[in-house]
Scaffold this active site. Structure first.
Site, PDB file in Angstrom:
ATOM      1  NE  ARG A   4      -1.988  -1.347   3.554  1.00  0.00           N
ATOM      2  CZ  ARG A   4      -2.607  -1.104   4.710  1.00  0.00           C
ATOM      3  NH1 ARG A   4      -3.495  -0.568   4.985  1.00  0.00           N
ATOM      4  NH2 ARG A   4      -1.579  -1.424   5.659  1.00  0.00           N
ATOM      5  CG  ASN A  22      -3.905  -4.493   3.493  1.00  0.00           C
ATOM      6  OD1 ASN A  22      -3.447  -4.478   2.427  1.00  0.00           O
ATOM      7  ND2 ASN A  22      -3.189  -4.543   4.499  1.00  0.00           N
TER       8      ASN A  22
END
Length: 89
Positions: free
Chosen positions: A18, A36
């Site tokens: 990320r 996520n």
């Protein structure tokens, strides 16, 4: 401007996917978000110039150095006028 939703599976959580995605998107001027999912996948939305969005999708196919990308699924969405890129979830 185009917008794509991307679902990335494999070893993609706990490998800085990320944060690296956020930095890559910022460098390309791509707006959107990345997060996520509870099932171990990473989901992202990319919005911007077609070439920049396609470069982000290409990056997702390999991910950061510690990731092992198994599959990338892409769907088209209507651009929403997003600005900036954020890590959520």
């Amino acid at each position: 401007m185009i917008r794509r939703r991307v679902l990335v599976s494999g070893l993609v959580q706990g490998v800085f996917f990320r944060d690296t995605c956020r930095r890559e998107a910022a460098g390309l001027g791509v707006a959107g978000w990345v997060r996520n999912l509870p099932d171990g996948r990473v989901e992202a939305a990319f919005e911007g110039e077609p070439e920049a969005v396609e470069r982000m999708i290409a990056w997702c196919r390999r991910g950061p150095s510690r990731a092992v990308v198994g599959d990338v699924r892409i769907s088209d969405e209507e651009p929403s006028g997003a600005s900036g890129f954020e890590v959520t979830g």
